[in-house]
Design a protein around this motif. Structure first.
Motif, PDB file in Angstrom:
ATOM      1  N   ARG A   6      -6.039  -4.803   0.808  1.00  0.00           N
ATOM      2  CA  ARG A   6      -5.033  -5.856   0.853  1.00  0.00           C
ATOM      3  C   ARG A   6      -4.938  -6.538   2.216  1.00  0.00           C
ATOM      4  NH1 ARG A   6      -3.574  -1.825  -2.493  1.00  0.00           N
ATOM      5  NH2 ARG A   6      -2.385  -2.327  -4.391  1.00  0.00           N
ATOM      6  N   ALA A  41      -5.755   2.006   0.202  1.00  0.00           N
ATOM      7  CA  ALA A  41      -5.128   0.893  -0.525  1.00  0.00           C
ATOM      8  C   ALA A  41      -4.868  -0.293   0.393  1.00  0.00           C
ATOM      9  CB  ALA A  41      -3.834   1.377  -1.177  1.00  0.00           C
ATOM     10  N   SER A  44       0.832  -1.210   0.000  1.00  0.00           N
ATOM     11  CA  SER A  44       0.000   0.000   0.000  1.00  0.00           C
ATOM     12  C   SER A  44       0.864   1.257   0.000  1.00  0.00           C
ATOM     13  CB  SER A  44      -0.947  -0.003   1.195  1.00  0.00           C
ATOM     14  OG  SER A  44      -0.255  -0.021   2.426  1.00  0.00           O
ATOM     15  N   ARG A  86      -4.961   7.990   1.397  1.00  0.00           N
ATOM     16  CA  ARG A  86      -4.889   7.166   0.184  1.00  0.00           C
ATOM     17  C   ARG A  86      -4.173   5.832   0.459  1.00  0.00           C
ATOM     18  NH1 ARG A  86      -3.758  12.340  -2.090  1.00  0.00           N
ATOM     19  NH2 ARG A  86      -1.523  11.865  -2.094  1.00  0.00           N
ATOM     20  N   THR A 130       1.989   2.046  -3.526  1.00  0.00           N
ATOM     21  CA  THR A 130       0.989   2.602  -4.450  1.00  0.00           C
ATOM     22  C   THR A 130       1.069   4.118  -4.514  1.00  0.00           C
ATOM     23  OG1 THR A 130      -0.748   2.747  -2.737  1.00  0.00           O
ATOM     24  CG2 THR A 130      -0.625   0.698  -4.020  1.00  0.00           C
ATOM     25  N   GLU A 131       1.532   4.749  -3.425  1.00  0.00           N
ATOM     26  CA  GLU A 131       1.602   6.211  -3.368  1.00  0.00           C
ATOM     27  C   GLU A 131       3.023   6.747  -3.380  1.00  0.00           C
ATOM     28  OE1 GLU A 131      -0.946   8.350  -3.534  1.00  0.00           O
ATOM     29  OE2 GLU A 131      -2.270   6.614  -3.811  1.00  0.00           O
TER      30      GLU A 131
END
Length: 442
Positions: free
Chosen positions: A441, A437, A367, A433, A370-371
């Motif tokens: 998961r 994410a 996660s 964010r 992702t950012e």
């Protein structure tokens, strides 16, 4: 409740305003003084959850000391997986407005930050959680597994009226939970433009708040006096405060130090850890305190008049011990205090530690990426204490994961319980964010 029609999602849309909304509730925790309590803030959170169809229950250990528990298990999540406990706390330490640039409960936005008591500890994460959950309900996106949302009272005073009380009196509220995330972890340390270490808390030092007492013979201040309680106590306090505790490296610390050494491309020398930690800037204060047991004298009390030698003197000591070294801590304190000092334990909380491994850890790593493509998650041991100690009583494995990508120049360590506490707006939005994410998961 009917399943919402999916809409365009933005998990960070509300996070700044929700953080400001929570900060405006003065939930100062004065310890023995009950203060304003958490009730008003907890009721507001319950309203925010109710707006999207999530019911909650308020538990009170005593009037005004309020903990919120919500079970979110929407259609579409995997109910065969144990619920994930996501926890924060609603109380904050007190703040003297005269010392602050902006009023501590005004929640001003200035210089790209939300300012106020609790902006970092920890109404920022409370806001991230609420923003993400509300967005997921509105956009019809269930989490992978059921959630237990818990926002506690009294964390800043050890949790006796919050998490500890809940665990002891209402363990059914967390039935089935095996894993948890909360404070203090997930924040970044910038190594270089393309690499940031995100510290995930996997362990906490134990707590021993001690009171020391010396007894002597009262007398006139002008006489020679060999049985002076103040002198006896002062000597013991000086021995304890000046003691150099031996370095103790736990599994979490070893992994952290190895990751830092690798990131900075230097060889790890356990005989010179301070040189490595100095590369971390202000965060070195947080990490450095975990390299050994600590015992800091914090209060002294004796007497009532210049010319009267008191018969009794007392002191307070804030003790913290590394996982696995609790016995060593108490044995050393007894030796340093000496036979004439009575040592009483006012508060004693165990250390906690878990392994930096498993599906939940992999979900954190993924996660973050992702950012932030430059993210590298690493475990660490925290010097303070959190509600994880209470959840440990129920066999729940806890991690500190409240993700924030921080500007390299921000003195993040100084934000905890400090003056002008603030969190960057971009960091709040980033955290929401990442948390969003993560819930896909976890």
């Amino acid at each position: 409740m009917d399943t919402p029609t999916p809409t365009r999602s933005d998990p960070a849309a509300e996070v700044v305003e929700l953080c400001r909304r929570l900060i405006r509730f003065d939930t100062s925790n004065y310890g023995s003084d009950p203060g304003p309590g958490e009730r008003a803030a907890a009721e507001d959170v319950a309203l925010l959850l109710d707006e999207v169809g999530i019911g909650s229950r308020l538990y009170e250990s005593e009037p005004g000391r309020t903990t919120l528990v919500a079970h979110w298990e929407p259609e579409g999540c995997d109910s065969s997986v144990s619920p994930l406990l996501v926890h924060g706390h609603l109380d904050v330490v007190p703040a003297d407005a005269a010392d602050w640039t902006y009023p501590p409960f005004a929640a001003e936005v200035a210089d790209g930050c939300v300012w106020g008591r609790g902006a970092v500890d920890m109404k920022d994460f409370d806001a991230m959680l609420l923003s993400v959950v509300r967005d997921r309900v509105r956009s019809g996106r269930p989490p992978r597994r059921p959630l237990r949302i818990v926002l506690t009272a009294d964390e800043e005073a050890g949790g006796a009226k919050g998490a500890v009380w809940l665990a002891e009196n209402h363990p059914e509220a967390l039935e089935g939970c095996e894993e948890a995330i909360g404070e203090v972890g997930g924040y970044s340390i910038t190594v270089r433009d393309d690499l940031r270490l995100y510290l995930v808390q996997t362990a906490e030092k134990g707590i021993a708040w001690l009171n020391l007492f010396a007894e002597g013979r009262a007398g006139h201040g002008s006489f020679r006096h060999e049985d002076n309680a103040v002198t006896e106590l002062a000597a013991a306090v000086a021995r304890i405060g000046g003691h150099r505790w031996p370095q103790r490296v736990t599994a979490a610390q070893q992994a952290f130090l190895e990751a830092v050494a690798e990131a900075f491309e230097v060889e790890l020398d356990l005989d010179d850890v301070e040189s490595l930690l100095s590369r971390l800037g202000s965060i070195s204060r947080i990490v450095g305190a975990t390299m050994s047991n600590t015992a800091n004298p914090t209060r002294l009390a004796a007497g009532y008049k210049h010319n009267v030698i008191p018969g009794r003197a007392s002191a307070a000591v804030d003790g913290r011990f590394v996982p696995g070294y609790e016995a060593e801590f108490f044995e050393t304190i007894a030796e340093l205090a000496g036979p004439r000092i009575r040592v009483e334990t006012e508060q004693h909380e165990r250390s906690v530690e878990t392994e930096f491994a498993g599906d939940l850890v992999e979900a954190m790593k993924a996660s973050l990426l992702t950012e932030d493509p430059g993210a590298r998650a690493v475990p660490y041991l925290m010097s303070g204490g959190t509600d994880a100690k209470a959840w440990d009583r129920l066999g729940i494995r806890s991690f500190g994961f409240a993700p924030l990508r921080l500007p390299p120049e921000l003195d993040f360590a100084g934000m905890f319980h400090g003056v002008d506490e603030r969190v960057p707006v971009e960091s709040l939005e980033f955290g929401a964010r990442v948390l969003d994410a993560f819930l896909d998961r976890a």
